[in-house]
Design a protein around this motif. Structure first.
Motif, PDB file in Angstrom:
ATOM      1  N   MET A  75       0.546  -1.479   0.049  1.00  0.00           N
ATOM      2  CA  MET A  75      -0.558  -0.060  -0.182  1.00  0.00           C
ATOM      3  C   MET A  75       1.006   1.267  -0.150  1.00  0.00           C
ATOM      4  O   MET A  75       1.850   0.760   0.622  1.00  0.00           O
ATOM      5  CB  MET A  75      -1.109  -0.037   1.431  1.00  0.00           C
ATOM      6  N   SER A  76       0.620   2.131  -0.573  1.00  0.00           N
ATOM      7  CA  SER A  76       1.458   3.121  -0.970  1.00  0.00           C
ATOM      8  C   SER A  76       1.284   4.067   0.259  1.00  0.00           C
ATOM      9  O   SER A  76       0.411   4.090   1.413  1.00  0.00           O
ATOM     10  CB  SER A  76       0.991   4.448  -2.300  1.00  0.00           C
ATOM     11  N   GLN A  77       2.084   5.261   0.283  1.00  0.00           N
ATOM     12  CA  GLN A  77       1.883   5.946   2.031  1.00  0.00           C
ATOM     13  C   GLN A  77       2.292   7.286   1.438  1.00  0.00           C
ATOM     14  O   GLN A  77       2.876   8.096   0.011  1.00  0.00           O
ATOM     15  CB  GLN A  77       3.530   5.533   2.303  1.00  0.00           C
ATOM     16  N   THR A  78       1.956   8.077   2.626  1.00  0.00           N
ATOM     17  CA  THR A  78       1.589   9.693   2.004  1.00  0.00           C
ATOM     18  C   THR A  78       2.561  10.490   3.089  1.00  0.00           C
ATOM     19  O   THR A  78       2.725   9.913   4.132  1.00  0.00           O
ATOM     20  CB  THR A  78       0.222  10.330   1.959  1.00  0.00           C
ATOM     21  N   VAL A  79       3.897  11.252   2.353  1.00  0.00           N
ATOM     22  CA  VAL A  79       5.164  11.796   3.904  1.00  0.00           C
ATOM     23  C   VAL A  79       5.631  12.692   3.583  1.00  0.00           C
ATOM     24  O   VAL A  79       5.271  13.422   2.393  1.00  0.00           O
ATOM     25  CB  VAL A  79       6.189  11.101   3.337  1.00  0.00           C
ATOM     26  N   LYS A  80       6.202  13.946   4.147  1.00  0.00           N
ATOM     27  CA  LYS A  80       6.212  14.931   3.513  1.00  0.00           C
ATOM     28  C   LYS A  80       7.689  14.958   2.893  1.00  0.00           C
ATOM     29  O   LYS A  80       8.694  14.649   2.714  1.00  0.00           O
ATOM     30  CB  LYS A  80       6.235  15.893   5.106  1.00  0.00           C
ATOM     31  N   GLY A  81       7.542  16.153   1.898  1.00  0.00           N
ATOM     32  CA  GLY A  81       8.858  15.779   0.964  1.00  0.00           C
ATOM     33  C   GLY A  81       9.296  17.654   0.494  1.00  0.00           C
ATOM     34  O   GLY A  81       7.805  18.446   0.584  1.00  0.00           O
ATOM     35  N   VAL A  82      10.517  18.156   0.044  1.00  0.00           N
ATOM     36  CA  VAL A  82      10.513  18.885   0.048  1.00  0.00           C
ATOM     37  C   VAL A  82      10.954  18.886  -2.123  1.00  0.00           C
ATOM     38  O   VAL A  82      11.343  18.566  -2.256  1.00  0.00           O
ATOM     39  CB  VAL A  82      12.237  19.437   0.300  1.00  0.00           C
ATOM     40  N   ILE A  83       9.468  19.889  -2.801  1.00  0.00           N
ATOM     41  CA  ILE A  83       9.893  19.958  -3.907  1.00  0.00           C
ATOM     42  C   ILE A  83      10.128  21.773  -4.544  1.00  0.00           C
ATOM     43  O   ILE A  83       9.634  22.738  -3.745  1.00  0.00           O
ATOM     44  CB  ILE A  83       8.566  19.368  -4.996  1.00  0.00           C
ATOM     45  N   SER A  84      10.578  21.680  -5.804  1.00  0.00           N
ATOM     46  CA  SER A  84      11.094  22.311  -6.721  1.00  0.00           C
ATOM     47  C   SER A  84       9.744  22.083  -7.899  1.00  0.00           C
ATOM     48  O   SER A  84       9.910  21.392  -9.198  1.00  0.00           O
ATOM     49  CB  SER A  84      11.818  23.092  -7.171  1.00  0.00           C
ATOM     50  N   ARG A  85       9.191  23.380  -7.789  1.00  0.00           N
ATOM     51  CA  ARG A  85       7.639  23.492  -8.855  1.00  0.00           C
ATOM     52  C   ARG A  85       8.065  24.041 -10.001  1.00  0.00           C
ATOM     53  O   ARG A  85       7.923  23.312 -11.206  1.00  0.00           O
ATOM     54  CB  ARG A  85       6.558  24.012  -8.485  1.00  0.00           C
ATOM     55  N   ALA A  86       8.914  25.190 -10.344  1.00  0.00           N
ATOM     56  CA  ALA A  86       9.239  25.882 -11.442  1.00  0.00           C
ATOM     57  C   ALA A  86      10.658  25.802 -11.087  1.00  0.00           C
ATOM     58  O   ALA A  86      11.316  26.939 -10.123  1.00  0.00           O
ATOM     59  CB  ALA A  86       8.460  27.317 -11.874  1.00  0.00           C
ATOM     60  N   LYS A  87      11.246  26.494 -12.560  1.00  0.00           N
ATOM     61  CA  LYS A  87      12.340  27.482 -12.051  1.00  0.00           C
ATOM     62  C   LYS A  87      12.569  28.786 -11.260  1.00  0.00           C
ATOM     63  O   LYS A  87      12.212  29.249 -11.630  1.00  0.00           O
ATOM     64  CB  LYS A  87      13.304  27.728 -14.056  1.00  0.00           C
ATOM     65  N   GLY A  88      13.963  28.123 -10.525  1.00  0.00           N
ATOM     66  CA  GLY A  88      13.891  29.608  -9.599  1.00  0.00           C
ATOM     67  C   GLY A  88      12.504  29.651  -8.395  1.00  0.00           C
ATOM     68  O   GLY A  88      12.934  30.697  -7.965  1.00  0.00           O
ATOM     69  N   ALA A  89      11.421  29.101  -8.564  1.00  0.00           N
ATOM     70  CA  ALA A  89      10.797  29.255  -7.576  1.00  0.00           C
ATOM     71  C   ALA A  89      11.048  29.106  -6.346  1.00  0.00           C
ATOM     72  O   ALA A  89      12.154  27.840  -6.707  1.00  0.00           O
ATOM     73  CB  ALA A  89       9.471  28.695  -8.204  1.00  0.00           C
ATOM     74  N   ALA A  90      10.584  29.587  -4.852  1.00  0.00           N
ATOM     75  CA  ALA A  90      11.302  28.848  -3.609  1.00  0.00           C
ATOM     76  C   ALA A  90      10.832  27.294  -3.365  1.00  0.00           C
ATOM     77  O   ALA A  90       9.331  27.453  -3.643  1.00  0.00           O
ATOM     78  CB  ALA A  90      10.392  29.712  -3.144  1.00  0.00           C
ATOM     79  N   THR A  91      11.275  26.392  -3.005  1.00  0.00           N
ATOM     80  CA  THR A  91      10.880  25.629  -1.981  1.00  0.00           C
ATOM     81  C   THR A  91       9.808  24.960  -1.707  1.00  0.00           C
ATOM     82  O   THR A  91       9.738  26.545  -0.741  1.00  0.00           O
ATOM     83  CB  THR A  91      12.116  24.625  -2.004  1.00  0.00           C
ATOM     84  N   GLU A  92       9.507  24.334  -1.649  1.00  0.00           N
ATOM     85  CA  GLU A  92       7.770  23.844  -1.025  1.00  0.00           C
ATOM     86  C   GLU A  92       7.969  22.620  -0.336  1.00  0.00           C
ATOM     87  O   GLU A  92       8.156  21.594  -1.011  1.00  0.00           O
ATOM     88  CB  GLU A  92       6.263  24.124  -1.736  1.00  0.00           C
ATOM     89  N   VAL A  93       7.315  22.023   1.094  1.00  0.00           N
ATOM     90  CA  VAL A  93       6.851  20.840   1.873  1.00  0.00           C
ATOM     91  C   VAL A  93       5.672  20.361   1.598  1.00  0.00           C
ATOM     92  O   VAL A  93       4.968  21.440   1.404  1.00  0.00           O
ATOM     93  CB  VAL A  93       6.825  21.219   3.365  1.00  0.00           C
ATOM     94  N   VAL A  94       5.482  19.777   1.231  1.00  0.00           N
ATOM     95  CA  VAL A  94       4.823  18.688   0.556  1.00  0.00           C
ATOM     96  C   VAL A  94       4.164  17.498   0.619  1.00  0.00           C
ATOM     97  O   VAL A  94       5.264  16.927   0.959  1.00  0.00           O
ATOM     98  CB  VAL A  94       4.361  19.049  -1.349  1.00  0.00           C
ATOM     99  N   ASP A  95       2.840  17.259   0.722  1.00  0.00           N
ATOM    100  CA  ASP A  95       2.562  15.797   0.824  1.00  0.00           C
ATOM    101  C   ASP A  95       2.952  14.479  -0.449  1.00  0.00           C
ATOM    102  O   ASP A  95       2.311  15.705  -1.379  1.00  0.00           O
ATOM    103  CB  ASP A  95       0.922  15.272   0.871  1.00  0.00           C
ATOM    104  N   VAL A  96       4.045  13.961  -0.296  1.00  0.00           N
ATOM    105  CA  VAL A  96       4.251  13.153  -1.829  1.00  0.00           C
ATOM    106  C   VAL A  96       3.819  11.938  -1.489  1.00  0.00           C
ATOM    107  O   VAL A  96       3.871  10.896  -0.554  1.00  0.00           O
ATOM    108  CB  VAL A  96       6.255  13.006  -1.768  1.00  0.00           C
ATOM    109  N   VAL A  97       3.614  10.479  -2.467  1.00  0.00           N
ATOM    110  CA  VAL A  97       2.987   9.694  -2.497  1.00  0.00           C
ATOM    111  C   VAL A  97       4.181   8.520  -2.543  1.00  0.00           C
ATOM    112  O   VAL A  97       4.700   8.863  -3.776  1.00  0.00           O
ATOM    113  CB  VAL A  97       1.339   8.854  -3.498  1.00  0.00           C
ATOM    114  N   VAL A  98       4.652   7.515  -1.835  1.00  0.00           N
ATOM    115  CA  VAL A  98       5.526   7.076  -2.502  1.00  0.00           C
ATOM    116  C   VAL A  98       4.355   5.469  -2.088  1.00  0.00           C
ATOM    117  O   VAL A  98       4.203   4.537  -1.364  1.00  0.00           O
ATOM    118  CB  VAL A  98       5.787   6.854  -0.887  1.00  0.00           C
ATOM    119  N   PRO A  99       4.833   4.565  -3.707  1.00  0.00           N
ATOM    120  CA  PRO A  99       4.592   3.958  -4.019  1.00  0.00           C
ATOM    121  C   PRO A  99       4.952   2.665  -3.740  1.00  0.00           C
ATOM    122  O   PRO A  99       6.485   2.367  -2.808  1.00  0.00           O
ATOM    123  CB  PRO A  99       4.535   3.929  -5.537  1.00  0.00           C
TER     124      PRO A  99
END
Length: 362
Positions: A1-25
């Protein structure tokens, strides 16, 4: 079963990073899920955010990590649940032409996880260097795990996953630094200082640190430099190196900056048959212009170092053992310990030259 955890992503060039929910299969047959304990903030992560690697946004950042294997696929044999591992982005295939020629540190077809981690809306994430470790748990191929001494501080161990290994390997593996050699290192950030530590470990007797920042030169001395050159205070860095090497130049010069100007300094600051090692990463638009006759008239070798030309299974356990014996001061690279919400501040500190490594502890 997949898990949802917190992770840091970059959505677009130069945009500030975000802490979001990430689904780990669930892991594929040869995949594993690793619970991340610590992950260093590397300049490569900033390069991903700034579009300096590619434009496959959104990126899941982080790759210099250590943690505990939590779940394994049904065909995994390389590691077991509960193993303490350093993550690596050179999971050698064993089948490409480099591997078959006995040069697996040049593997052209390294493994990554068979599935993608996603945002909660199904958007696939591109993990930095095939890892993505600014996250509570990540999905990788079993070959991207290297088991090491579980008593080691994860914040220290994880740094071998990229920058520190790149620097140590640039000196020891690529540069083949030996006993009694003279070594000059241009650029004394995390990778350059790791090259200095590697040169000391290899037995170099004269290790020259070159930078324009007095604080970085002080760090370099703490990691093994015997001499320093402040590029902002001398008229000619090349002459300064030659003065410290009986007029000859250094046996090995490591360029940990990766600019045409620093490469030219490295080229001319080496001995007549010395070695230049490029480990600093240039940007695509940079060009090098040097007289071709100067290449012809000097012997030696000009090398590029990829990941310190390391083999994780060979090098990581050995270097951890040397650290535990007190012979390799890996802990000196950890400048600060931070949380997932502090990545942007860590990028700012990196750009300002205030840290060797910020390390996220999870």
């Amino acid at each position: 079963m997949s898990q949802t955890v917190k992770g840091v992503i970059s959505r677009a060039k130069g945009a500030a990073t975000e802490v979001v929910d990430v689904v780990v299969p669930d892991p594929g047959s040869n995949d594993v899920i690793v619970k991340i304990a610590a992950c260093g903030v590397c300049h490569t992560d900033l390069a991903y955010r700034e579009g300096g690697i590619n434009d496959e946004y959104p990126f899941l950042l982080g790759h210099e990590a250590a943690g505990i294997v939590e779940t394994v696929g049904d065909a995994v044999t390389h590691v077991e649940v509960g193993d303490f591992v350093i993550l690596n982005w050179r999971a050698v295939c064993g089948q490409c032409r480099a591997c078959k020629r006995g040069r697996p540190w040049y593997c052209f077809d390294t493994f990554n996880a068979s599935k993608k981690m996603t945002l909660t809306d199904g958007t696939e994430l591109s993990p930095a260097l095939g890892i993505g470790a600014f996250i509570e748990k990540t999905l990788i191929h079993e070959g991207q795990c290297t088991k090491v001494n579980p008593e080691t501080d994860p914040a220290v161990a994880g740094l071998l996953g990229c920058g520190v290994m790149a620097g140590i390997g640039a000196a020891m593996n690529t540069g083949n630094v030996g006993r009694g050699d003279s070594v000059a290192v241009i650029g004394c950030g995390g990778v350059g200082d790791a090259a200095i530590a590697g040169a000391k470990l290899a037995g170099a007797t004269k290790i020259i640190a070159i930078d324009r920042d007095p604080a970085k030169l002080e760090w370099a001395v703490g990691l093994g430099a015997t001499h320093t050159i402040n590029g902002a205070e001398v008229d000619d860095v090349i002459e300064a190196v030659q003065e410290l090497t009986d007029g000859n130049g250094a046996d090995v010069v490591v360029d940990a900056v990766g600019r045409p100007e620093t490469y030219a300094q490295a080229f001319y600051a080496r001995d007549l048959a010395g070695t230049v090692v490029l480990v600093g990463v240039p940007t695509p638009e940079m060009k090098l212009e040097l007289p071709l006759v100067d290449f012809f008239s000097r012997g030696g070798a000009l090398k590029s170092s990829w990941y310190g030309d390391c083999l994780p299974e060979r090098d990581f356990p050995m270097l951890i053992d040397l650290y535990e014996q007190g012979r390799l001061p890996l802990d000196k690279f950890v400048t600060e310990r931070i949380g997932l919400n502090d990545i942007e501040a860590a990028f700012d500190a990196m750009k300002a030259g205030k840290v060797l490594r910020s390390v996220v502890e999870i």
